[in-house]
Scaffold this active site. Structure first.
Site, PDB file in Angstrom:
ATOM      1  N   LYS A  77      64.891  34.637  23.103  1.00 25.83           N
ATOM      2  CA  LYS A  77      64.241  33.341  22.837  1.00 25.83           C
ATOM      3  C   LYS A  77      62.683  33.551  23.327  1.00 25.83           C
ATOM      4  CE  LYS A  77      64.654  28.298  23.015  1.00 25.83           C
ATOM      5  NZ  LYS A  77      65.315  27.186  23.418  1.00 25.83           N
ATOM      6  N   SER A 157      66.950  23.690  19.903  1.00 28.87           N
ATOM      7  CA  SER A 157      65.605  24.364  19.824  1.00 28.87           C
ATOM      8  C   SER A 157      65.807  25.791  19.700  1.00 28.87           C
ATOM      9  CB  SER A 157      64.830  24.132  21.087  1.00 28.87           C
ATOM     10  OG  SER A 157      65.552  24.682  22.315  1.00 28.87           O
ATOM     11  N   SER A 181      70.451  22.732  23.047  1.00 28.06           N
ATOM     12  CA  SER A 181      69.714  23.692  22.271  1.00 28.06           C
ATOM     13  C   SER A 181      70.167  24.949  22.183  1.00 28.06           C
ATOM     14  CB  SER A 181      68.159  23.869  22.911  1.00 28.06           C
ATOM     15  OG  SER A 181      67.504  22.787  22.980  1.00 28.06           O
TER      16      SER A 181
END
Lengths: 491, 484
Positions: A77, A157, A181
């Site tokens: 990420k 997210s 997330s």
């Protein structure tokens, strides 16, 4: 079967048996990434580095010096700072920012021999539940509703991470979870994602959103795969004062699905008005699976649940308003010139931040300001303590808690975009555990009426990831979830 | 010494409180391992944390915590076992995080008290409100380029103790005495070097004026006053400014002002309306600071004897005046020097020689005790020669001047120059006889009742002896022989 369809555990096994090389495994994934670039899951691909690392991994293995994750290709990420590789947190304000340092979590993965495929798209500064707030464009979910061409969001997210793992563009990926997330996108993309207890994974080198909530965790396609990854990611780090100095168990050993005698709590307050029947159905089914496996199902109360979202949307923005002050155009990232210092700040931040980030900075600034602090921030901290106490009391009656992960399946791109409250409701089941710092996992449990994956969430006591993995494995065993994203069927 | 200022409408009283920022003596910063050396090239002592790079986290420096605890104990203050670091949010280019990590609601040290020494030898207790730990900011350099501002982050993150006093001071002298005493205590403790020139001690002055006995007036804060002289000058200026406004029927605006060193005036920096809303909240990157059991006691056991205790010991044990004792304890090295000189000798004589002669000379030459050409042992040697009557006090001054010049031992100078005092009664008798023989008229006058002439005979005899005659012996002999 293609190499990209292997689970992480299977891949480790094949690598160990020399049935496949790390280079072959990496090449297969790089090819898959190239094929599905339209998903926009990767912001940066690092194929050369990946192949170099894969070659080095094969050499280590040839010498009998293989490490726990040797040769496993992963996506990272973009919230994790990676030395020498652009790291933007999905924001324009960090465009072109290349860290000179490596986050502790990723450094731990490389220490254990993993291979980096690239950096994964995400909601800007991890603020969002759809991956629509990324400055670098939305990420597409590889799933589609049967008979529909509508592009779906992967959740957020960590949308890029979930989409990439679901689309077989990585064997696993890192994510971060502040209010859901990791768990919500895992549910939307039909994969497994775990947020460990706050303090398990070091936050050093991970770009901060809300420091008291942010926690890293892995995505993979099986419970055991996340257990393997989490073991490498975790561990005490003296560079993070909130990191906890506790032994890291070999969680893969807990993935045996034996829940006999365990007490599983079903929180009454999570059965909400207007909850879709399919969510209720899969939740009830999950409870039944666990009962069938010998667990005892108990009703529990988490009375302050309804205050969790408002509390979260005070605490998280407050911390973010302060954490994001460093992006001022002075030292790194985007600078938009101005005639005065104030203008330089205003222009840089106006240009560099997207609408959702600005909204949260403004909310956070407001709730901390003189005259409002007591009514908002202080009150939220008090309610947060009550929410944590709810869980402490509930865990006197049960060993783990079973809930839906999200109130719906993946929605279409563009939906809910004009209604931030509707968007925030995505996190209704995940936020309470974040406020309490508890471990939580999402496991795919079935399909919605329109053929999209639905996840179940298992919450555990602080630092009892073992219990969480045990229950998650039982759900996985019973659910036998083998549906594949539309994209893969087409390909 | 509540010194009142006369105005057109009567007397005014100053009410002064000070906030002192003292840089904690520590090799590394409050939350990072970067070094803290003064005067390094710009931006060479900056860690990733100090530059607020994305994802960086603060880690508290345990040594700095111990220094703060030590200082709290030295200020006779309450040390709080639990304190909290909070973020003070504001934007400035030399504040990379966009917030300063400081302590707000729960400081590490609470109420305390120190005693200040006033010029008239009296003392006064000044309350300490609190001491908290915080990060220093970097430095904005506006003079390096015509258009741009440069930023030096070397100081960014350096540990400071902010020490806040109660509004207990009533004159510029008291404020100066407070800063001097605070500095002495910090130096004794080794928790701050107290170098105001290098900015390791900085002062903000809070001042309001009132008619004696009236309630407190509106105050102004004067920022960054960086020497004791400026503290006094800023107070004097600001007091006059406020009196003028008040006597013209005006009101004091609560505001922050800056001391302009060059013009010698205070200038408005920002009004109360423009004051920042700092949005303090507990720093979620740091857990509350909880001092481990026994830490306070362990540090207490290592405390040195502090200036006030030393002063009282010098007065009580050795009979020194409050003034002399105060001068000697003002610096730890000075007190130690004195104690070495005084050991086994007449303490008052030792104090006189240390203060009047040695410190006098060093002061004139702008030297520190550390550069003194006369060591404590050598000064002690000189005092021994006075005490055992080898030389007189007068000769001793000559010898001392020579010691300062050459660094030699007193005894060696006395031998070399033959300055040994004449104590032989026969020799003194002879001397007196000579003087009397040469001044028979004066002898007659003296015997005729002109007592004042005694001094003349002492002077003459001393002169003939080259100053070496033992004064007591000479007096005695003269009295005897001049007697009618």
């Amino acid at each position: 079967m293609s190499a990209v369809d292997l689970t992480l555990a299977e891949a480790l096994d094949r690598l160990a048996k020399k049935d496949i090389s790390a280079v072959e495994l990496t090449e297969a994934h790089l090819e898959q990434m190239a094929q599905h670039r339209s998903l926009n899951a990767y912001l940066v691909e690092t194929p050369e580095r990946a192949l170099n690392e894969a070659r080095a991994s094969d050499e280590r293995r040839a010498k009998g010096a293989a490490k726990p994750l040797d040769g496993i290709p992963l996506g990272i990420k973009d919230l994790f700072c990676t030395k020498g590789v652009e790291t933007t947190a999905g924001s324009k304000i960090l465009e072109g920012f290349v860290p000179t340092y490596e986050s502790t979590v990723t450094a731990n993965l490389w220490r254990d021999g993993a291979v980096m495929l690239g950096k994964l798209n995400m909601d800007e500064f991890a603020m969002g539940s759809s991956n629509m707030t990324s400055a670098y464009g939305p990420v597409e979910n590889p799933w589609r509703r049967p008979g529909s061409n509508a592009k779906l969001v992967p959740g957020g997210s960590s949308g890029g991470s979930a989409s990439a793992v679901a689309a077989r563009m990585a064997l696993g990926a890192t994510g971060t979870d502040t209010g859901g997330s990791i768990r919500q996108p895992a549910a939307f993309c039909g994969i497994v994602g775990i947020k460990p207890t706050y303090g398990r994974c070091s936050r050093w080198g991970t770009i901060a959103f809300a420091s008291s909530l942010d926690q890293a965790g892995p995505f993979a396609r099986t419970v055991k795969d996340t257990a393997i990854l989490l073991r490498s990611m975790s561990g005490f780090d003296p560079k993070d004062s909130t990191s906890v100095d506790m032994p890291v168990p070999d969680w893969a050993k807990d993935c045996v699905g034996n829940v006999k005698g365990m007490r599983i709590g079903i929180p009454r307050q999570y059965r909400m008005d207007g909850m879709p029947a399919e969510i209720d159905r899969v939740w009830t089914q999950g409870a039944q699976w666990l009962r069938d496996a010998g667990a005892e199902i108990v009703e529990i109360d988490l009375p302050h649940t309804k205050y969790a979202l408002p509390t979260y949307y005070v605490v998280a923005p407050a911390e973010c308003s302060s954490n994001l002050a460093r992006y001022d155009g002075v030292r790194y990232g985007l600078r938009a010139e101005g005639a005065s210092l104030t203008e330089l700040y205003e222009n840089s931040r106006a240009e560099g931040f997207g609408a959702e980030v600005k909204r949260r900075i403004m909310i956070g600034t407001y709730v901390l300001s003189a005259g409002y602090y007591d009514a908002y921030y202080l009150k939220a901290q008090q309610v947060r303590a009550l929410i944590a106490r709810d869980f402490t009391l509930a865990f006197e009656k049960c060993d783990a808690i079973l809930t839906p992960t999200a109130p719906s399946s993946a929605f279409a791109m563009g939906e809910k975009m004009d209604d931030p409250i509707a968007m925030y409701l995505n996190d209704v089941f995940t936020v309470p555990a974040s406020l309490a710092g508890l471990p939580g996992i999402s496991v795919p449990a079935g399909l919605s009426d329109d053929g999209l994956p639905l996840g179940l969430q298992i919450l555990g006591k602080p630092f009892d990831e073992s219990g969480v993995f045990r229950v998650a494995q039982a759900i996985e065993d019973a659910a036998k979830f083998d549906a594949k994203p539309a994209l893969l069927k087409v390909a | 010494m509540a010194e009142l200022i006369a105005g057109k409408t009567g007397d005014w009283e100053m009410v002064i409180g000070l906030e002192v920022h003292a840089q904690v003596t520590s090799k590394s910063k409050l939350f990072s391992g970067a070094p803290t050396d003064f005067g390094a090239e710009p931006n060479t002592q900056v860690s990733l944390v100090d530059a607020a790079m994305p994802g960086m986290l603060p880690v508290l420096n345990g040594f700095v915590v111990e220094q703060a605890v030590k200082t709290g104990l030295g200020l006779n203050a309450q040390v709080n076992k639990r304190s909290v670091f909070e973020r003070k949010n504001y934007f400035y280019p030399d504040l990379p995080q966009g917030y300063q990590i400081s302590q707000f609601q729960h400081p590490i040290v609470g109420k305390g008290e120190i005693e200040i020494d006033l010029p008239d030898g009296t003392t006064k207790a000044i309350g300490v409100t609190r001491l908290h730990l915080e990060q220093d900011a970097g430095k904005s350099l506006h003079d390096q380029d015509p258009k741009r501002t440069f930023v030096d982050l070397n100081r960014s993150g350096v540990a400071l103790m902010e020490i806040v006093s109660e509004p207990d001071m009533r004159s510029a002298e008291e404020a100066a005495a407070y800063v001097r005493k605070l500095r002495a205590i910090l130096r004794y403790l080794g928790t701050c070097d107290g170098n105001m020139d290098e900015g390791s001690m900085r002062c903000d002055v809070n001042l309001s004026m009132r008619k004696p006995g009236a309630p407190l007036g509106t105050r102004c804060e004067i920022k960054n006053v960086n020497s004791i002289r400026f503290v006094m000058a800023a107070i004097e200026y600001e007091a006059r400014r406020q009196i003028e406004i008040l006597e013209d029927g005006g009101k004091i605006d609560q505001e922050t002002r800056l001391w302009d060193t060059r013009q010698g005036v205070t200038r408005s920096m920002r009004s109360k309306e423009e004051a920042h809303d700092y949005r303090y909240f507990p720093d979620p990157d740091l857990l509350p600071l909880v001092l481990e059991d026994g830490l306070i006691e362990r540090i207490k056991a290592t405390l040195p004897e502090l200036p006030d205790a030393k002063k009282h010991r010098f007065m009580g044990e050795w009979g020194l005046s409050a003034y002399d004792a105060g001068v000697l304890v003002a610096e730890q090295e000075r007190a130690a020097f004195y104690e070495e000189v005084a050991k086994g000798r007449d303490p008052k004589l030792a104090a006189n020689w240390t203060i009047t002669e040695l410190l006098g000379v060093l002061n004139r030459e702008g030297k520190d005790l550390a550069d003194s050409p006369v060591s404590a042992a050598k000064l002690g040697g000189l005092i021994d020669l006075i005490s055992d009557n080898t030389i007189s006090g007068r000769i001793a001054k000559e010898v001392f001047a020579e010691m300062v010049e050459t660094g030699k031992e007193a005894a060696a100078i006395v031998e070399e120059k033959g300055l040994r005092q004449v104590v032989d009664t026969g020799a003194i008798d002879k001397l007196v006889d000579e003087v009397m023989a040469a001044n028979q008229d004066k002898v007659a006058e003296y015997r005729g009742g002109k007592d004042k002439l005694f001094g003349f005979f002492v002077g003459q005899a001393m002169k003939v002896s080259g100053g070496k005659a033992n004064p007591a012996l000479l007096n005695e002999t003269l009295k005897k022989k001049l007697a009618p």
